[in-house]
Enzyme design. Structure first.
Site, short mmCIF file in Angstrom:
data_model
loop_
_atom_site.label_atom_id
_atom_site.label_comp_id
_atom_site.label_asym_id
_atom_site.label_seq_id
_atom_site.Cartn_x
_atom_site.Cartn_y
_atom_site.Cartn_z
N HIS A 28 0.75 -1.19 -0.10
CA HIS A 28 -0.01 0.06 -0.06
C HIS A 28 0.80 1.16 -0.18
O HIS A 28 0.87 2.12 0.89
CB HIS A 28 -1.19 0.26 1.21
N HIS A 82 -3.34 -10.12 14.95
CA HIS A 82 -3.39 -8.90 14.01
C HIS A 82 -4.06 -9.41 12.69
O HIS A 82 -3.91 -10.40 11.96
CB HIS A 82 -2.08 -8.60 13.58
N GLU A 84 -5.10 -7.72 10.19
CA GLU A 84 -4.70 -7.33 8.56
C GLU A 84 -4.64 -8.44 7.66
O GLU A 84 -4.16 -9.28 8.05
CB GLU A 84 -3.23 -6.35 8.50
N ASP A 86 -2.53 -9.56 5.58
CA ASP A 86 -1.25 -10.17 5.43
C ASP A 86 -1.10 -11.15 6.42
O ASP A 86 -0.42 -12.13 6.23
CB ASP A 86 -0.18 -9.32 5.14
N HIS A 148 -0.25 -2.62 14.45
CA HIS A 148 -0.17 -1.73 13.82
C HIS A 148 -1.63 -1.21 13.39
O HIS A 148 -2.08 -0.40 12.83
CB HIS A 148 0.57 -1.88 12.43
N ASP A 167 3.25 -7.22 13.89
CA ASP A 167 4.25 -6.25 13.27
C ASP A 167 5.21 -5.53 13.93
O ASP A 167 6.14 -5.45 13.25
CB ASP A 167 2.98 -5.17 12.69
N TYR A 195 11.10 -0.27 7.58
CA TYR A 195 9.76 -0.84 7.91
C TYR A 195 9.04 -0.12 8.79
O TYR A 195 7.83 0.44 8.98
CB TYR A 195 9.71 -2.19 8.40
N HIS A 228 6.52 -10.58 10.23
CA HIS A 228 7.38 -10.31 9.07
C HIS A 228 8.92 -10.37 9.51
O HIS A 228 9.25 -9.75 10.37
CB HIS A 228 7.24 -8.91 8.61
FE1 FEO Z 1 -0.39 -4.53 9.87
FE2 FEO Z 1 1.66 -7.08 8.75
O1 FEO Z 1 0.02 -6.18 8.76
#
Ligand code: FEO
Length: 403
Positions: A28, A82, A84, A86, A148, A167, A195, A228
């Site tokens: 994004h 989380h 989100e 991903d 996040h 995150d 990041y 991640h």
């Molecule tokens: Fe806020 Fe890796 O998603």
């Protein structure tokens, strides 16, 4: 077909069962030239538990890694740290396949997952500080709202002294190595900083509070397992100190000069400003938005004390490349910056005033009078640009001497 992917042992009871996305190049608006990983973890407790899932197209890779350890049908609990996509993109399909006894998320997480996937009413909310017994070990949950997303939470596994940090402490870097200590420190710092700047920066005050909250628990943490990038199992203080530094955003003697140019007039001004800053002892990064990605700009701003922006006027506006980066920067809320604006124009000349408005909206303190020139700057105008640079330099030196 035989499964080709394997789990990686992280600790006595935890395996990494995530996916490596070697090809993703955009998150994004944040460019990810080195790809990413979506980390999911399997806790081999009496009640086998999956921590987070992966982006939807990577579900088979995750399931394949799980199968290298256990039949996915044996998973009893799924924790969504989380929501989100991903980390939750394949959650509905995984629930259908695995049929776990229970799926847990934070209070906000249950709401968000319902809004994302609808009809996820079987997801159970866990509160801040609540524990969940897995039989021979237990998990403790900590809300970390806005790191996040509003739903975010950490999960602590005391048995293995391991914090699943979603995150936080992550980075977008696709590697075959699973642990930070297997990778070069300079690359780790660059990827973690990029990041942080592109994802976490707006929530810096919350990050500082969250770090204090984790410390206050007295948890003995030996491993950070983020959603991640590599897993941290050595020298956790190193990444914690970097997070504290980035989150506190103390002014430094560094200036970032960001500009776009049409016929090189604004570029000449940018170079005169940069030269004066450097001569005065300020570290300078000069970035042309004709060639630079917005992600690199915010990475450079992360440890800067000044942001100086320039644009010619095009059709009564700033150049679109500058509108792009200013929009992105404003959203990421870098703090404690001083700055100034400059630029050239052919006839109407709105760009410099517009840039000053952007800076003020970003709460950047205007520390030098703007310089604006009709058409091409002559030596007098370039001298004014040098004065702008000197003034910013003097203010940065004053501020950093006091900080
Ligand atoms: Fe806020 Fe890796 O998603």
């Amino acid at each position: 077909m035989k499964d080709i992917y394997s789990a990686v042992k992280v600790s006595d009871h935890v395996y990494w069962v995530g996916a490596i996305d070697w090809t993703i190049r955009d998150f994004h608006g944040y460019t990810t030239p080195h790809g990413s990983t979506y980390n999911a973890y399997l806790v081999m407790a009496d009640e086998i538990t999956l921590i987070d899932t992966v982006k939807a197209p990577f579900m088979d890779e995750m399931l394949s890694r799980i199968k290298s350890i256990v039949d996915p049908a044996q998973i009893k609990y799924i924790i969504s740290n989380h929501s989100e996509m991903d980390h939750s993109g394949c959650l509905p399909q995984v629930i259908d396949l695995v049929k776990p006894k229970k799926v847990f998320a934070s209070v906000m997480g249950t709401k968000t997952l319902n809004e994302l996937f609808h009809d996820q009413s079987e997801i159970t909310a866990v509160k801040d500080g609540e524990t969940l017994s897995l039989g021979n070990m237990e998990l403790t949950f900590m809300e970390t709202r806005m790191i996040h997303w509003p739903d975010s939470m950490f999960t602590y596994l005391a048995k293995d002294q391991l914090l699943f940090s979603q995150d936080a402490f992550g980075m977008h870097w696709a590697t075959q190595e699973r642990f930070a200590d297997e990778l070069p420190a300079a690359n780790l710092e660059y990827e973690a900083a990029t990041y942080y700047a592109n994802i976490v920066l707006p929530y810096s005050p919350i990050v500082l509070k969250a770090l204090d909250k984790v410390l206050a628990t007295g948890w003995d943490i030996k491993i950070f397992a983020p959603d991640h990038g590599p897993i941290w199992r050595k020298d956790l203080g190193w990444i914690i100190e970097l997070y504290k530094k980035w989150a506190s955003q103390k002014p430094t003697a560094k200036a970032v000069v960001v500009y776009a140019t049409m016929w090189h007039s604004t570029e000449k001004m940018a170079r005169a400003i940069s030269e004066a800053l450097a001569t005065a002892g300020i570290k300078v990064k000069l970035l042309s938005m004709n060639e630079t990605h917005r992600s690199e700009v915010v990475y450079e701003v992360l440890n800067a004390g000044a942001l100086i922006v320039g644009s010619p006027t095009l059709n009564n506006n700033i150049l679109p490349q500058m509108a792009d980066v200013m929009t992105y920067l404003k959203g990421l809320k870098p703090a404690n910056l001083i700055g100034a604006a400059f630029g050239s124009y052919g006839w109407s000349g709105e760009s410099v005033k517009d840039l000053e408005v952007w800076l003020k909206e970003m709460k950047v303190e205007i520390a030098a009078e703007a310089v604006s020139v009709k058409n091409v700057p002559d030596s007098d105008v370039l001298e004014k640009c040098a004065e702008l640079g000197k003034k910013i330099a003097a203010e940065l030196i004053r501020k950093t001497a006091n900080s």
